[in-house]
Design a protein around this motif. Structure first.
Motif, PDB file in Angstrom:
ATOM      1  N   VAL A 110     -13.656 -11.400  -6.614  1.00 53.14           N
ATOM      2  CA  VAL A 110     -13.352  -9.987  -6.531  1.00 53.14           C
ATOM      3  C   VAL A 110     -12.851  -9.520  -5.245  1.00 53.14           C
ATOM      4  CG1 VAL A 110     -14.759  -7.573  -6.185  1.00 53.14           C
ATOM      5  CG2 VAL A 110     -15.085  -9.248  -8.479  1.00 53.14           C
ATOM      6  N   ALA A 111     -13.243 -10.041  -4.232  1.00 51.97           N
ATOM      7  CA  ALA A 111     -13.701  -9.602  -2.293  1.00 51.97           C
ATOM      8  C   ALA A 111     -11.359 -10.679  -2.681  1.00 51.97           C
ATOM      9  CB  ALA A 111     -14.093 -10.546  -1.530  1.00 51.97           C
ATOM     10  N   LEU A 112     -11.530 -11.571  -3.389  1.00 52.97           N
ATOM     11  CA  LEU A 112      -9.747 -12.145  -2.852  1.00 52.97           C
ATOM     12  C   LEU A 112      -9.411 -10.869  -3.192  1.00 52.97           C
ATOM     13  CD1 LEU A 112      -7.889 -14.015  -2.270  1.00 52.97           C
ATOM     14  CD2 LEU A 112      -8.605 -15.396  -4.680  1.00 52.97           C
ATOM     15  N   ALA A 113      -9.340 -10.492  -4.640  1.00 53.46           N
ATOM     16  CA  ALA A 113      -8.130  -9.392  -5.637  1.00 53.46           C
ATOM     17  C   ALA A 113      -8.459  -7.959  -4.339  1.00 53.46           C
ATOM     18  CB  ALA A 113      -9.356  -8.735  -6.829  1.00 53.46           C
ATOM     19  N   ARG A 114      -9.993  -8.000  -3.864  1.00 58.47           N
ATOM     20  CA  ARG A 114      -9.295  -6.652  -2.915  1.00 58.47           C
ATOM     21  C   ARG A 114      -8.603  -7.095  -1.221  1.00 58.47           C
ATOM     22  NH1 ARG A 114     -15.055  -4.887  -1.766  1.00 58.47           N
ATOM     23  NH2 ARG A 114     -13.986  -3.500  -0.520  1.00 58.47           N
ATOM     24  N   ALA A 115      -8.601  -8.512  -1.254  1.00 55.51           N
ATOM     25  CA  ALA A 115      -8.145  -8.666  -0.050  1.00 55.51           C
ATOM     26  C   ALA A 115      -6.386  -8.221  -0.390  1.00 55.51           C
ATOM     27  CB  ALA A 115      -8.145 -10.058   0.108  1.00 55.51           C
ATOM     28  N   VAL A 116      -5.709  -8.982  -2.044  1.00 54.66           N
ATOM     29  CA  VAL A 116      -4.346  -9.373  -1.731  1.00 54.66           C
ATOM     30  C   VAL A 116      -4.782  -8.197  -2.905  1.00 54.66           C
ATOM     31  CG1 VAL A 116      -3.694 -11.332  -3.238  1.00 54.66           C
ATOM     32  CG2 VAL A 116      -5.229 -12.046  -1.672  1.00 54.66           C
ATOM     33  N   PRO A 162      -3.642  -4.895  -2.790  1.00 51.03           N
ATOM     34  CA  PRO A 162      -3.528  -3.392  -2.461  1.00 51.03           C
ATOM     35  C   PRO A 162      -1.963  -3.890  -1.444  1.00 51.03           C
ATOM     36  CG  PRO A 162      -5.741  -4.350  -1.913  1.00 51.03           C
ATOM     37  CD  PRO A 162      -4.994  -4.952  -2.419  1.00 51.03           C
ATOM     38  N   VAL A 163      -2.295  -5.400  -0.202  1.00 52.88           N
ATOM     39  CA  VAL A 163      -1.209  -5.308  -0.170  1.00 52.88           C
ATOM     40  C   VAL A 163       0.128  -5.709  -1.237  1.00 52.88           C
ATOM     41  CG1 VAL A 163      -0.494  -7.330   1.980  1.00 52.88           C
ATOM     42  CG2 VAL A 163      -2.430  -5.945   1.779  1.00 52.88           C
ATOM     43  N   ALA A 164      -0.030  -6.806  -1.796  1.00 55.31           N
ATOM     44  CA  ALA A 164       0.537  -6.498  -2.844  1.00 55.31           C
ATOM     45  C   ALA A 164       1.835  -5.908  -3.667  1.00 55.31           C
ATOM     46  CB  ALA A 164       0.456  -7.744  -3.780  1.00 55.31           C
ATOM     47  N   LEU A 165       1.064  -4.839  -3.834  1.00 54.00           N
ATOM     48  CA  LEU A 165       1.216  -3.466  -4.198  1.00 54.00           C
ATOM     49  C   LEU A 165       2.455  -2.845  -3.347  1.00 54.00           C
ATOM     50  CD1 LEU A 165       1.470  -1.372  -6.718  1.00 54.00           C
ATOM     51  CD2 LEU A 165      -0.964  -0.551  -5.399  1.00 54.00           C
ATOM     52  N   VAL A 166       1.769  -2.814  -1.994  1.00 53.59           N
ATOM     53  CA  VAL A 166       2.596  -1.857  -1.180  1.00 53.59           C
ATOM     54  C   VAL A 166       4.283  -2.936  -1.306  1.00 53.59           C
ATOM     55  CG1 VAL A 166       3.304  -1.691   0.920  1.00 53.59           C
ATOM     56  CG2 VAL A 166       1.398  -1.072   0.331  1.00 53.59           C
ATOM     57  N   PHE A 167       4.202  -4.245  -0.819  1.00 54.00           N
ATOM     58  CA  PHE A 167       5.094  -4.836  -1.221  1.00 54.00           C
ATOM     59  C   PHE A 167       5.844  -5.093  -2.511  1.00 54.00           C
ATOM     60  CE2 PHE A 167       3.300  -6.312   2.870  1.00 54.00           C
ATOM     61  CZ  PHE A 167       4.262  -6.470   3.899  1.00 54.00           C
ATOM     62  N   VAL A 168       5.176  -4.707  -3.641  1.00 55.13           N
ATOM     63  CA  VAL A 168       6.460  -4.598  -4.370  1.00 55.13           C
ATOM     64  C   VAL A 168       6.943  -3.458  -4.772  1.00 55.13           C
ATOM     65  CG1 VAL A 168       6.060  -4.883  -7.070  1.00 55.13           C
ATOM     66  CG2 VAL A 168       4.785  -6.854  -5.515  1.00 55.13           C
ATOM     67  N   VAL A 169       6.224  -2.238  -4.104  1.00 54.02           N
ATOM     68  CA  VAL A 169       6.873  -1.262  -4.282  1.00 54.02           C
ATOM     69  C   VAL A 169       8.183  -1.059  -3.405  1.00 54.02           C
ATOM     70  CG1 VAL A 169       6.678   1.136  -3.803  1.00 54.02           C
ATOM     71  CG2 VAL A 169       5.168   0.732  -5.179  1.00 54.02           C
ATOM     72  N   GLU A 176       9.398 -12.891  -7.182  1.00 52.90           N
ATOM     73  CA  GLU A 176       8.690 -12.155  -6.034  1.00 52.90           C
ATOM     74  C   GLU A 176       7.638 -11.430  -6.280  1.00 52.90           C
ATOM     75  OE1 GLU A 176      10.154 -10.131  -1.935  1.00 52.90           O
ATOM     76  OE2 GLU A 176      11.079 -12.230  -3.398  1.00 52.90           O
ATOM     77  N   LEU A 177       6.887 -11.432  -7.134  1.00 55.37           N
ATOM     78  CA  LEU A 177       5.526 -10.594  -7.567  1.00 55.37           C
ATOM     79  C   LEU A 177       4.515 -11.277  -6.862  1.00 55.37           C
ATOM     80  CD1 LEU A 177       3.326  -8.464  -8.381  1.00 55.37           C
ATOM     81  CD2 LEU A 177       3.538  -9.563 -10.776  1.00 55.37           C
ATOM     82  N   LEU A 178       4.669 -12.796  -7.521  1.00 61.23           N
ATOM     83  CA  LEU A 178       4.170 -14.159  -7.008  1.00 61.23           C
ATOM     84  C   LEU A 178       4.175 -14.442  -6.049  1.00 61.23           C
ATOM     85  CD1 LEU A 178       5.543 -16.194 -10.423  1.00 61.23           C
ATOM     86  CD2 LEU A 178       3.053 -14.930 -10.584  1.00 61.23           C
ATOM     87  N   PHE A 179       5.313 -14.358  -5.697  1.00 60.23           N
ATOM     88  CA  PHE A 179       4.813 -14.569  -3.886  1.00 60.23           C
ATOM     89  C   PHE A 179       4.160 -13.457  -3.658  1.00 60.23           C
ATOM     90  CE2 PHE A 179       6.542 -13.378   0.430  1.00 60.23           C
ATOM     91  CZ  PHE A 179       7.097 -14.500   0.574  1.00 60.23           C
ATOM     92  N   PHE A 180       4.172 -12.503  -3.828  1.00 58.94           N
ATOM     93  CA  PHE A 180       3.053 -11.688  -2.896  1.00 58.94           C
ATOM     94  C   PHE A 180       1.580 -11.631  -3.815  1.00 58.94           C
ATOM     95  CE2 PHE A 180       6.784  -8.475  -2.594  1.00 58.94           C
ATOM     96  CZ  PHE A 180       7.167  -8.486  -1.109  1.00 58.94           C
ATOM     97  N   LEU A 181       0.982 -12.978  -4.400  1.00 66.27           N
ATOM     98  CA  LEU A 181      -0.333 -12.677  -5.004  1.00 66.27           C
ATOM     99  C   LEU A 181       0.002 -14.038  -3.486  1.00 66.27           C
ATOM    100  CD1 LEU A 181      -0.281 -11.800  -8.403  1.00 66.27           C
ATOM    101  CD2 LEU A 181      -0.703 -10.420  -6.211  1.00 66.27           C
TER     102      LEU A 181
END
Length: 111
Positions: free
Chosen positions: A32-38, A40-47, A78-83
């Motif tokens: 859960v902590a990992l998901a909260r860290a990764v 939101p940032v991944a979403l911004v970069f995918v957009v 690219e999605l995988l990169f951001f994760l």
């Protein structure tokens, strides 16, 4: 084989940093902590990527990606990169923190 280069690099990043979990990072044990860290940032970069692709600011050479496209023409890699890359960074940071804590801990003196 060229089509899988991006995926192979990402897999290599995961494999290289995986042992850090066992050296004290304890990142995968707190999903859960990992998901909260990764996430939101991944979403911004995918957009950001989707916008850049739509405006033809950049593109991905089809020779080096599998061809699997997500909505808005974002390649799967690219999605995988951001994760993957942020997870590797968090693993590295967690391991460094754990090792520094061990170094700073008072040592017991044997008699």
């Amino acid at each position: 084989m060229d089509r899988y280069q991006y995926l192979l690099v990402l897999a290599g990043c995961v494999l290289i940093t995986l042992p850090l979990e066992f050296l004290g990072a304890r990142v995968y044990r707190r999903p859960v902590a990992l998901a909260r860290a990764v996430l939101p940032v991944a979403l911004v970069f995918v957009v950001w990527d989707a916008i850049a692709i739509a405006w033809r600011v950049w593109w991905y050479n089809p020779e080096y990606v599998t061809g699997v496209r997500l909505p808005f023409a974002v390649p799967l890699e690219e999605l995988l990169f951001f994760l993957v890359i942020p997870v590797c960074g968090v693993l590295t940071y967690g391991c460094v923190q754990a090792m520094l804590a061990r170094l700073r801990a008072p040592r017991k003196v044997r008699r």
